[in-house]
Design a protein around this motif. Structure first.
Motif, PDB file in Angstrom:
ATOM      1  N   HIS A 243       0.804  -1.221   0.000  1.00 46.46           N
ATOM      2  CA  HIS A 243       0.000   0.000   0.000  1.00 46.46           C
ATOM      3  C   HIS A 243       0.832   1.265   0.000  1.00 46.46           C
ATOM      4  CE1 HIS A 243      -3.697  -2.204   0.481  1.00 46.46           C
ATOM      5  NE2 HIS A 243      -3.173  -2.865   1.511  1.00 46.46           N
ATOM      6  N   VAL A 244       2.094   1.249   0.450  1.00 47.02           N
ATOM      7  CA  VAL A 244       2.934   2.437   0.485  1.00 47.02           C
ATOM      8  C   VAL A 244       4.123   2.210  -0.455  1.00 47.02           C
ATOM      9  CG1 VAL A 244       4.326   3.955   1.922  1.00 47.02           C
ATOM     10  CG2 VAL A 244       2.261   2.890   2.860  1.00 47.02           C
ATOM     11  N   ARG A 320       1.031   7.254  -7.268  1.00 49.84           N
ATOM     12  CA  ARG A 320       0.870   5.899  -6.765  1.00 49.84           C
ATOM     13  C   ARG A 320       0.833   5.878  -5.241  1.00 49.84           C
ATOM     14  NH1 ARG A 320       5.095   4.845 -10.306  1.00 49.84           N
ATOM     15  NH2 ARG A 320       6.445   4.373  -8.508  1.00 49.84           N
ATOM     16  N   ASN A 321       1.688   6.681  -4.646  1.00 43.56           N
ATOM     17  CA  ASN A 321       1.771   6.698  -3.185  1.00 43.56           C
ATOM     18  C   ASN A 321       0.498   7.265  -2.549  1.00 43.56           C
ATOM     19  OD1 ASN A 321       3.577   6.206  -0.837  1.00 43.56           O
ATOM     20  ND2 ASN A 321       3.182   8.404  -0.506  1.00 43.56           N
ATOM     21  N   GLU A 322      -0.043   8.311  -3.201  1.00 42.49           N
ATOM     22  CA  GLU A 322      -1.275   8.911  -2.649  1.00 42.49           C
ATOM     23  C   GLU A 322      -2.435   7.942  -2.738  1.00 42.49           C
ATOM     24  OE1 GLU A 322      -1.364  12.436  -4.936  1.00 42.49           O
ATOM     25  OE2 GLU A 322       0.239  13.373  -3.775  1.00 42.49           O
ATOM     26  N   VAL A 323      -2.493   7.190  -3.868  1.00 43.99           N
ATOM     27  CA  VAL A 323      -3.536   6.174  -3.986  1.00 43.99           C
ATOM     28  C   VAL A 323      -3.362   5.114  -2.920  1.00 43.99           C
ATOM     29  CG1 VAL A 323      -4.418   4.333  -5.444  1.00 43.99           C
ATOM     30  CG2 VAL A 323      -3.912   6.561  -6.447  1.00 43.99           C
ATOM     31  N   ALA A 324      -2.088   4.743  -2.698  1.00 50.10           N
ATOM     32  CA  ALA A 324      -1.823   3.733  -1.674  1.00 50.10           C
ATOM     33  C   ALA A 324      -2.232   4.246  -0.297  1.00 50.10           C
ATOM     34  CB  ALA A 324      -0.337   3.370  -1.697  1.00 50.10           C
ATOM     35  N   ARG A 325      -1.921   5.489   0.011  1.00 44.42           N
ATOM     36  CA  ARG A 325      -2.280   6.061   1.321  1.00 44.42           C
ATOM     37  C   ARG A 325      -3.797   6.166   1.468  1.00 44.42           C
ATOM     38  NH1 ARG A 325       0.422  11.494   2.198  1.00 44.42           N
ATOM     39  NH2 ARG A 325      -0.040  11.108   4.400  1.00 44.42           N
ATOM     40  N   ILE A 326      -4.483   6.468   0.347  1.00 45.47           N
ATOM     41  CA  ILE A 326      -5.958   6.507   0.408  1.00 45.47           C
ATOM     42  C   ILE A 326      -6.499   5.129   0.748  1.00 45.47           C
ATOM     43  CG2 ILE A 326      -8.050   6.847  -0.959  1.00 45.47           C
ATOM     44  CD1 ILE A 326      -6.527   9.032  -2.504  1.00 45.47           C
ATOM     45  N   LYS A 327      -5.887   4.083   0.138  1.00 46.50           N
ATOM     46  CA  LYS A 327      -6.333   2.729   0.428  1.00 46.50           C
ATOM     47  C   LYS A 327      -6.096   2.380   1.886  1.00 46.50           C
ATOM     48  CE  LYS A 327      -5.695   0.915  -4.263  1.00 46.50           C
ATOM     49  NZ  LYS A 327      -4.935  -0.048  -5.102  1.00 46.50           N
ATOM     50  N   VAL A 328      -4.941   2.805   2.405  1.00 45.88           N
ATOM     51  CA  VAL A 328      -4.649   2.546   3.817  1.00 45.88           C
ATOM     52  C   VAL A 328      -5.691   3.236   4.696  1.00 45.88           C
ATOM     53  CG1 VAL A 328      -3.007   2.969   5.673  1.00 45.88           C
ATOM     54  CG2 VAL A 328      -2.192   2.202   3.446  1.00 45.88           C
TER      55      VAL A 328
END
Length: 1039
Positions: A243-244, A320-328
């Protein structure tokens, strides 16, 4: 007991009963609103029920704190307490049942709660307007809430059978829910005790600790948490790597140690953040001394070249990182277990939103909105506030985001937060609502929330307590004005300015819609005045020059405004009379959706009923006024030729107003006689529309003093009359206004008209009338609002017959039904002044005939001669046994039934009791009845002796003291004079002892008419208060 507990007990003792009731009610309402939020089945219905109770609590507080507390405030609060108690019992029972799906028991509970809401609405409607003082918006809001609650209806979900697996799941979830320990709630104005339901996601297996660490692993500026090799740093756990995104050293600026936004490469080949390297260059005063911060190499050139490849790589990584942080964050919000976890996830999302606008779209598109919205009902207020702030960020300057949020969130939740006592929540919810209201498509949805506009209006006017909230509420209301229905809701809740502004300055379509609203909404008295002043010119113009639909709306609004009589002056000054008269008599527009003549007549009747002088109301440029023959002729013409019943009603209303002026009465009577319109009025009596029949009868009653015999003649010649006027209601049928006015018409038409009296006699109505009078005496006259007037009319019908006793049929009727006894009983067994007055008049008319009907028995002459030859003792005994008692006053054989003798009927005592009445008309009628016993045709001396025995003169002297009316004084002086002339020294002595009588006599001597002055002078002479000029003149002549 603790000191705080003692203080509480003292405070409780100091409360008034009203305060104690109100506080108890508010506590109960708070408990109910907390309970309904926990009921999952039919949740929307229970939440709406809680909303109604919460809104009612504001009215309870108004009752508690009102300066003008009404006398029935305690009674209202007790009734409310009973209803709230029942509601609490129902909600508690439903909550304990742990229902998870619709069932008959829940449906019955909701139906009962609907009944409770309606009962509360009835209680609120009984609060007097004075309770609210000068807070007009509070009064209108309470009245609007009352109406809404009385009309409440809840749609219950249809019950369906559940399958076996579903039933097991429901039972299992219910058991798990019962094991949960309820969390403590906070002290907002509204109760929130609702656990946010948790949806499972693909990331549901991530432990709470890892989620928090993952969220903290990178901040909004991309700082590395592992920098400087700190042993206490937070490392991203292996489970969260997906996710990150991994970080690269090349992303970081050597100067700022942060991820670069605008990387540039300098002469040495090292890449820096543009702003950082620019600031580095500026530190050197001499350009030749500039070196590379990282390599120390001297720089000849200061050219900055954008590193496009690195910039693109960083941008891609950030995405990509922001999407991952949103998923988290989504994973964290889907399994919120602590307040800190929810707040941290919300803050991360806020930071992501700040980075770039597109991230808002990412968050919304990834299904985050439902999770965030659920947190608005979380038990911790910091979580609720953070959720509001995030939602505000998501919708700012984004109409798409607003639409998505509107489809997800229940607007009533945001409205409810406006009442929070936590100021950050209140202000943030205001800002969110303000942002949503900027979308015109959402204005209707926001305004349709029950009580939403009312809450905003209340905030707008509470500037002193919270100026910021007042300002924002005002901005929201201005935005909501763009939806016409919201303008109507604002007006219903006391904010009339938007409606009036649109009515005066809006487009033609908007003006028509606002006028239509104005004709529908409830307006308080003060509001009606404000509306009349601002709206009248525009509405009158719309009537004069608008299209058919516009005219219809304007007529409707003007009709409502004119119904408030204080507005009449404003309407007249705006020129309404001339326009309405033109509509009635001159203007004709075909194929209109309404009868403009009818509407104009209704408005004109409203204005005239306000009491304005008709002579001053100009109707055209030729100088005609409402008092002109021209107007009366036209009204009568319309009345004779119009067919719509409603128009006839309003025309008669106008004529009734005109007849209040003596001058105009003569004109109306003259025109009615000239046009024979009385035939039309009599025909209208039996119109199927009862209202027009009532109106026609009222006008006939008004005309009867001027043309009574003509009306009787035409009434008796009309088919079905006067029979239709005598409709005695049965025990089941309620007394209507038609019954009352019909009886009064027969009572008011000339009493001496033998034609009508014989017509009524032949209809044999008297026994029925007497029976109804007895029934109403037993049941009382409060069974109907018209019962008292009807009762007076029935008694008036009986009095009619006492004026035509010269007719043998009428005399037989009166004797048979013992009218003397009937009127004597009515004197005391009624609370109506008019009935007492009529009864006294009836007794006067009957007593006047007593001397004619009471004659000495004829002596049989042969028998008398025969008696002369009998022995003396036999003659004596025989004469004694055959002696017939004679009335000392009327000098003949008397009885109350046959000769109408007041003495035999024991009516004198009851008449004297009525002399203490405050009503002058009653006292004057009673005196007139007593005067019949002192008439020259009776034995006055014996009458005075009998009347002295019941203290008559004392009652008469009291009348002189208590009343100043000349008619009463004239009759009283006449009685006093008779007592002085025929009552001897006893009467003279008693009268002379009255200390106030001489002053009244002197006043009458100076100010009375000729007869009154003469009687006053005579009495003064009897009392030796004036010289006897005749005696003095005789003495002088003798000397």
């Amino acid at each position: 007991m603790s000191s705080s507990g003692s203080d509480w007990m003292l405070l409780k003792e100091d409360r008034t009963p009203i305060t104690n009731l109100a506080v108890s009610l508010l506590v109960s309402i708070s408990e109910i609103t907390a309970s309904v939020a926990c009921i999952e089945v039919e949740k929307h219905n229970f939440i709406e029920i809680g909303s109604y109770l919460y809104r009612a609590s504001a009215v309870v507080m108004e009752l508690q704190t009102a300066e003008n507390s009404s006398t029935n405030a305690t009674q209202i609060l007790q009734s409310l307490s009973k209803s709230i108690g029942f509601a609490k019992e129902l909600v508690t029972k439903c909550q304990k049942g742990a229902h998870t799906s619709p069932n008959p028991e829940v449906s019955r509970t909701i139906e009962r709660l609907a009944g409770v809401i309606k009962d509360i609405g009835e209680d609120l409607s009984s609060i007097p307007s004075a309770t609210y003082g000068d807070q007009e918006y509070a009064k209108i809001a309470a009245q609007s809430l009352s109406k809404e609650m009385k009309d409440v209806h809840f749609e219950v979900t249809q019950i369906q059978l559940m399958g076996k697996k579903e039933l097991e799941r429901v039972i299992l979830s219910s058991e798990e829910l019962a094991k949960k320990k309820p969390a403590p709630t906070e002290t907002d104005l509204y109760s929130i005790n609702v656990e946010v339901s948790i949806d499972s996601t693909q990331s549901s297996n991530i432990p709470h600790l890892y989620l928090v660490e993952a969220l903290e692993s990178t901040n909004s500026r991309g700082k590395r948490s592992h920098r400087n090799g700190s042993s206490g740093s937070l490392m991203t756990p292996p489970q969260m790597a997906q996710h990150v995104e991994p970080l690269y050293d090349t992303f970081f600026c050597p100067l700022t140690k942060e991820i670069m936004d605008n990387p540039v490469t300098i002469e040495s080949g090292v890449t820096y953040e543009r702003k950082a390297i620019t600031d580095w260059y500026e530190k050197f005063e001499n350009p030749e001394d500039i070196v590379c911060p990282k390599t120390g190499q001297k720089l000849v050139s200061r050219v900055l070249s954008t590193n496009m490849a690195l910039k693109a790589t960083i941008e891609e990584w950030k995405g990509r990182n922001e999407v991952a942080r949103i998923k988290v964050a989504r994973a964290a919000l889907s399994r919120v277990s602590t307040e800190s976890m929810a707040i941290e996830a919300l803050k991360v999302l806020q930071s992501i939103c700040h980075m770039k606008p597109y991230n808002k779209i990412q968050i919304c598109s990834m299904g985050m909105l439902p999770l965030i919205v659920k947190l608005l009902e979380y038990k911790d207020r910091q979580v609720r506030c953070a959720a509001l702030e995030l939602l505000l960020q998501l919708v700012e300057d984004d109409n798409g985001g607003k639409e998505m949020l509107a489809m997800t969130v229940d607007m009533s939740i945001i409205i409810k937060m406006l009442s929070s006592n936590h100021r950050p929540i209140k202000h943030t919810s205001l800002l969110l609502l303000l942002e949503l209201s900027r979308s015109q498509s959402l204005c209707q949805k926001i305004g349709s929330v029950t009580g939403g506009i009312l809450v905003l209006i209340a905030m707008k006017y509470k500037q002193s307590s919270d100026a910021y909230a007042s300002e924002k509420a005002d901005e929201i209301l201005r935005n909501l004005e763009r939806a016409p229905d919201n303008v109507k809701r604002m007006a219903e809740n006391g904010l009339l300015d938007p409606l009036l502004n649109h009515l005066v300055k809006g487009s033609e379509e908007m003006k028509m819609e606002m006028a239509s609203f104005l004709g529908e909404i409830f307006l308080g008295h003060d509001s009606k005045t404000q509306v009349a002043e601002r709206a009248s010119p525009a509405l009158i113009k719309m009537v004069h020059s608008g299209n058919s639909l516009t005219r219809k709306a304007a007529f409707k609004a003007l009709k409502k405004i004119s119904s408030h009589h204080p507005n009449s002056k404003v309407l007249v000054e705006a020129g309404i009379v001339r326009i309405m008269v033109e509509e009635m008599f001159t203007r004709t527009i075909y194929n209109e959706p309404m009868n403009s003549k009818n509407e104009a007549a209704a408005i004109l009747a409203n204005i005239l009923e306000s009491g304005l002088e008709s002579e001053s109301l100009q109707v055209n440029s030729r100088g005609h006024t409402m008092a002109s023959d021209f107007i009366v002729h036209n009204i009568i013409y319309l009345l004779k030729n119009s067919t719509p019943d409603e128009l006839n009603i309003h025309l008669i209303r106008i004529l009734l107003c005109l007849t209040k002026s003596p001058k105009l009465s003569a004109i109306v009577v003259s025109v009615v006689k000239e046009t024979e319109a009385s035939y039309n009025l009599i025909e209208l009596i039996n119109n199927p529309n009862e209202e027009i029949g009532v109106s026609a009868i009222k006008l006939l009653i008004t005309l009867s003093p001027f043309m009574g015999h003509t009306l009787v003649d035409r009434l008796c010649k009309t088919s079905g009359q006067p029979k239709s006027l005598i409709q005695i209601p049965t025990g089941i049928t309620r007394i209507t206004e038609k019954h009352a006015v019909s009886a009064n018409l027969l009572a008011k038409l000339p009493h001496q008209n033998l034609m009508l009296n014989l017509a009524l006699l032949n209809m044999n109505i008297v026994p029925t009338v007497l029976q109804k009078i007895v029934q109403m005496q037993i049941s009382g006259t409060r069974t109907s609002r018209y019962a008292n007037a009807y009762f007076e009319g029935l008694v008036g019908i009986l009095v009619r017959f006492t004026t035509t006793l010269y007719d043998h049929q009428v005399l037989f009727l009166v004797r048979t039904n013992n009218f003397t006894s009937v009127f004597t009983e009515l004197l005391m067994k009624t609370s109506s002044d008019e009935v007492q007055r009529l009864s006294a008049i009836g007794l006067e008319n009957l007593s006047t005939q007593s001397i004619n009907l009471s004659k000495p028995p004829k002596v049989n002459k042969p028998q008398y001669l025969k008696l002369l030859f009998l022995p003396k003792c036999a003659s004596f005994s025989s004469s004694k046994s055959n002696k017939i008692p004679l009335c000392p006053v009327h000098r003949g054989a008397c009885s109350s039934q046959d000769t109408f003798c007041l003495l035999d009927a024991k009516a004198v005592e009851r008449l004297l009791a009525c002399l203490d009445h405050e009503n002058v008309d009653v006292v004057e009628a009673v005196l007139s009845a007593i005067c019949t016993l002192l008439d020259d045709r009776v034995d006055v001396e014996k009458s005075v002796t009998i009347l002295n025995g019941v203290n008559t003169i004392q009652h008469v002297l009291n009348v002189v003291r208590e009343h100043k009316a000349e008619g009463l004084w004239k009759k009283s002086f006449w009685v006093i004079e008779r007592f002085l002339m025929k009552g001897g020294d006893t009467s003279a002595s008693y009268i002379s002892q009255d200390r106030l009588l001489p002053a009244a006599l002197v006043s009458a001597f100076h100010h009375g008419d000729g007869n009154t002055r003469q009687m006053a002078e005579n009495i003064l002479r009897y009392l030796n208060k004036m010289p006897n000029f005749t005696v003095n003149h005789t003495m002088l002549s003798i000397s």
